[in-house]
Design a protein around this motif. Structure first.
Motif, PDB file in Angstrom:
ATOM      1  N   ARG A  35       8.091   5.409  11.483  1.00 34.19           N
ATOM      2  CA  ARG A  35       8.576   6.123  12.674  1.00 34.19           C
ATOM      3  C   ARG A  35       7.658   5.953  13.868  1.00 34.19           C
ATOM      4  O   ARG A  35       8.120   5.953  15.015  1.00 34.19           O
ATOM      5  N   LEU A  36       6.349   5.827  13.618  1.00 37.97           N
ATOM      6  CA  LEU A  36       5.400   5.669  14.713  1.00 37.97           C
ATOM      7  C   LEU A  36       5.245   4.218  15.157  1.00 37.97           C
ATOM      8  O   LEU A  36       4.535   3.942  16.117  1.00 37.97           O
ATOM      9  N   GLY A  37       5.885   3.289  14.469  1.00 35.34           N
ATOM     10  CA  GLY A  37       5.831   1.883  14.856  1.00 35.34           C
ATOM     11  C   GLY A  37       4.569   1.170  14.396  1.00 35.34           C
ATOM     12  O   GLY A  37       4.210   0.138  14.943  1.00 35.34           O
ATOM     13  N   LEU A  38       3.889   1.705  13.397  1.00 35.14           N
ATOM     14  CA  LEU A  38       2.665   1.094  12.890  1.00 35.14           C
ATOM     15  C   LEU A  38       2.936  -0.279  12.281  1.00 35.14           C
ATOM     16  O   LEU A  38       2.110  -1.180  12.390  1.00 35.14           O
ATOM     17  N   TYR A  39       4.095  -0.457  11.701  1.00 36.02           N
ATOM     18  CA  TYR A  39       4.400  -1.700  11.001  1.00 36.02           C
ATOM     19  C   TYR A  39       4.639  -2.875  11.952  1.00 36.02           C
ATOM     20  O   TYR A  39       4.683  -4.017  11.524  1.00 36.02           O
ATOM     21  N   ARG A  40       4.751  -2.609  13.248  1.00 38.65           N
ATOM     22  CA  ARG A  40       4.827  -3.713  14.211  1.00 38.65           C
ATOM     23  C   ARG A  40       3.478  -4.412  14.332  1.00 38.65           C
ATOM     24  O   ARG A  40       3.408  -5.577  14.715  1.00 38.65           O
ATOM     25  N   LEU A  41       2.396  -3.700  14.005  1.00 40.98           N
ATOM     26  CA  LEU A  41       1.046  -4.239  14.121  1.00 40.98           C
ATOM     27  C   LEU A  41       0.547  -4.882  12.829  1.00 40.98           C
ATOM     28  O   LEU A  41      -0.537  -5.459  12.806  1.00 40.98           O
ATOM     29  N   VAL A  42       1.337  -4.789  11.768  1.00 40.71           N
ATOM     30  CA  VAL A  42       0.915  -5.258  10.448  1.00 40.71           C
ATOM     31  C   VAL A  42       1.458  -6.665  10.214  1.00 40.71           C
ATOM     32  O   VAL A  42       2.636  -6.935  10.443  1.00 40.71           O
ATOM     33  N   TRP A  43       0.575  -7.551   9.730  1.00 35.05           N
ATOM     34  CA  TRP A  43       0.994  -8.931   9.489  1.00 35.05           C
ATOM     35  C   TRP A  43       1.911  -9.038   8.282  1.00 35.05           C
ATOM     36  O   TRP A  43       2.928  -9.726   8.330  1.00 35.05           O
ATOM     37  N   HIS A  44       1.564  -8.365   7.176  1.00 38.66           N
ATOM     38  CA  HIS A  44       2.352  -8.471   5.951  1.00 38.66           C
ATOM     39  C   HIS A  44       2.595  -7.060   5.409  1.00 38.66           C
ATOM     40  O   HIS A  44       1.740  -6.492   4.739  1.00 38.66           O
ATOM     41  N   PRO A  45       3.757  -6.474   5.704  1.00 40.16           N
ATOM     42  CA  PRO A  45       4.021  -5.087   5.308  1.00 40.16           C
ATOM     43  C   PRO A  45       3.886  -4.823   3.807  1.00 40.16           C
ATOM     44  O   PRO A  45       3.424  -3.757   3.403  1.00 40.16           O
ATOM     45  N   GLY A  46       4.261  -5.760   2.973  1.00 37.88           N
ATOM     46  CA  GLY A  46       4.163  -5.564   1.530  1.00 37.88           C
ATOM     47  C   GLY A  46       2.718  -5.414   1.071  1.00 37.88           C
ATOM     48  O   GLY A  46       2.386  -4.538   0.264  1.00 37.88           O
ATOM     49  N   LEU A  47       1.836  -6.272   1.578  1.00 35.71           N
ATOM     50  CA  LEU A  47       0.426  -6.167   1.232  1.00 35.71           C
ATOM     51  C   LEU A  47      -0.190  -4.898   1.798  1.00 35.71           C
ATOM     52  O   LEU A  47      -1.037  -4.263   1.166  1.00 35.71           O
ATOM     53  N   PHE A  48       0.230  -4.536   2.999  1.00 37.88           N
ATOM     54  CA  PHE A  48      -0.263  -3.306   3.611  1.00 37.88           C
ATOM     55  C   PHE A  48       0.145  -2.096   2.784  1.00 37.88           C
ATOM     56  O   PHE A  48      -0.674  -1.191   2.540  1.00 37.88           O
ATOM     57  N   ASP A  49       1.387  -2.069   2.327  1.00 37.69           N
ATOM     58  CA  ASP A  49       1.860  -0.965   1.494  1.00 37.69           C
ATOM     59  C   ASP A  49       1.082  -0.895   0.176  1.00 37.69           C
ATOM     60  O   ASP A  49       0.694   0.189  -0.264  1.00 37.69           O
ATOM     61  N   LEU A  50       0.852  -2.038  -0.445  1.00 40.38           N
ATOM     62  CA  LEU A  50       0.102  -2.065  -1.693  1.00 40.38           C
ATOM     63  C   LEU A  50      -1.323  -1.544  -1.489  1.00 40.38           C
ATOM     64  O   LEU A  50      -1.813  -0.718  -2.262  1.00 40.38           O
ATOM     65  N   ALA A  51      -1.975  -2.009  -0.432  1.00 37.01           N
ATOM     66  CA  ALA A  51      -3.339  -1.570  -0.150  1.00 37.01           C
ATOM     67  C   ALA A  51      -3.384  -0.073   0.153  1.00 37.01           C
ATOM     68  O   ALA A  51      -4.291   0.631  -0.304  1.00 37.01           O
ATOM     69  N   ALA A  52      -2.407   0.421   0.891  1.00 33.52           N
ATOM     70  CA  ALA A  52      -2.370   1.851   1.211  1.00 33.52           C
ATOM     71  C   ALA A  52      -2.180   2.673  -0.056  1.00 33.52           C
ATOM     72  O   ALA A  52      -2.851   3.701  -0.241  1.00 33.52           O
ATOM     73  N   PHE A  53      -1.311   2.225  -0.953  1.00 34.55           N
ATOM     74  CA  PHE A  53      -1.103   2.947  -2.209  1.00 34.55           C
ATOM     75  C   PHE A  53      -2.361   2.943  -3.063  1.00 34.55           C
ATOM     76  O   PHE A  53      -2.751   3.976  -3.616  1.00 34.55           O
ATOM     77  N   VAL A  54      -3.020   1.805  -3.168  1.00 36.59           N
ATOM     78  CA  VAL A  54      -4.234   1.718  -3.981  1.00 36.59           C
ATOM     79  C   VAL A  54      -5.327   2.618  -3.407  1.00 36.59           C
ATOM     80  O   VAL A  54      -6.030   3.304  -4.157  1.00 36.59           O
ATOM     81  N   LEU A  55      -5.472   2.647  -2.093  1.00 40.66           N
ATOM     82  CA  LEU A  55      -6.473   3.530  -1.483  1.00 40.66           C
ATOM     83  C   LEU A  55      -6.142   4.999  -1.709  1.00 40.66           C
ATOM     84  O   LEU A  55      -7.039   5.805  -1.996  1.00 40.66           O
ATOM     85  N   LEU A  56      -4.873   5.361  -1.598  1.00 37.65           N
ATOM     86  CA  LEU A  56      -4.492   6.747  -1.861  1.00 37.65           C
ATOM     87  C   LEU A  56      -4.700   7.109  -3.327  1.00 37.65           C
ATOM     88  O   LEU A  56      -5.160   8.215  -3.642  1.00 37.65           O
ATOM     89  N   TRP A  57      -4.390   6.194  -4.219  1.00 41.15           N
ATOM     90  CA  TRP A  57      -4.582   6.444  -5.646  1.00 41.15           C
ATOM     91  C   TRP A  57      -6.065   6.634  -5.962  1.00 41.15           C
ATOM     92  O   TRP A  57      -6.450   7.517  -6.720  1.00 41.15           O
ATOM     93  N   ALA A  58      -6.912   5.808  -5.353  1.00 41.55           N
ATOM     94  CA  ALA A  58      -8.358   5.954  -5.558  1.00 41.55           C
ATOM     95  C   ALA A  58      -8.847   7.289  -5.016  1.00 41.55           C
ATOM     96  O   ALA A  58      -9.688   7.949  -5.637  1.00 41.55           O
ATOM     97  N   ALA A  59      -8.316   7.707  -3.872  1.00 41.20           N
ATOM     98  CA  ALA A  59      -8.729   8.983  -3.292  1.00 41.20           C
ATOM     99  C   ALA A  59      -8.300  10.156  -4.165  1.00 41.20           C
ATOM    100  O   ALA A  59      -9.075  11.093  -4.395  1.00 41.20           O
ATOM    101  N   VAL A  60      -7.074  10.117  -4.670  1.00 40.38           N
ATOM    102  CA  VAL A  60      -6.593  11.202  -5.536  1.00 40.38           C
ATOM    103  C   VAL A  60      -7.362  11.195  -6.858  1.00 40.38           C
ATOM    104  O   VAL A  60      -7.707  12.250  -7.385  1.00 40.38           O
TER     105      VAL A  60
END
Length: 75
Positions: A35-60
């Motif tokens: 909604r905020l348009g962050l994905y317009r700045l991302v080169w590869h959305p799939g890799l970005f999503d995977l990295a975001a999930f892994v970081l959140l999983w590590a934090a939890v």
């Protein structure tokens, strides 16, 4: 030995329980990012999503053991 977290009387492996919490947080962050348009700045959305999930999983997973159990026991 893998720790277990009680959820409504059922013992779940801690990695599965923390992954479920992280996935819920990821879905919220993903929708906000779209909604905020962050994905317009991302080169590869799939890799970005995977990295975001892994970081959140590590934090939890790094939280004290009783916190994810307290969140999931309310289900």
């Amino acid at each position: 030995m893998i720790a277990e977290i009680p959820v409504a009387g059922v013992l779940l492996p801690a990695p599965a329980a923390t992954a479920a919490v992280a996935f819920g947080l990821f879905l919220v962050a993903h929708v906000l990012g779209r909604r905020l348009g962050l994905y317009r700045l991302v080169w590869h959305p799939g890799l970005f999503d995977l990295a975001a999930f892994v970081l959140l999983w590590a934090a939890v997973s790094a939280l004290p053991p009783h916190l994810p159990a307290a969140w999931l026991s309310r289900v």
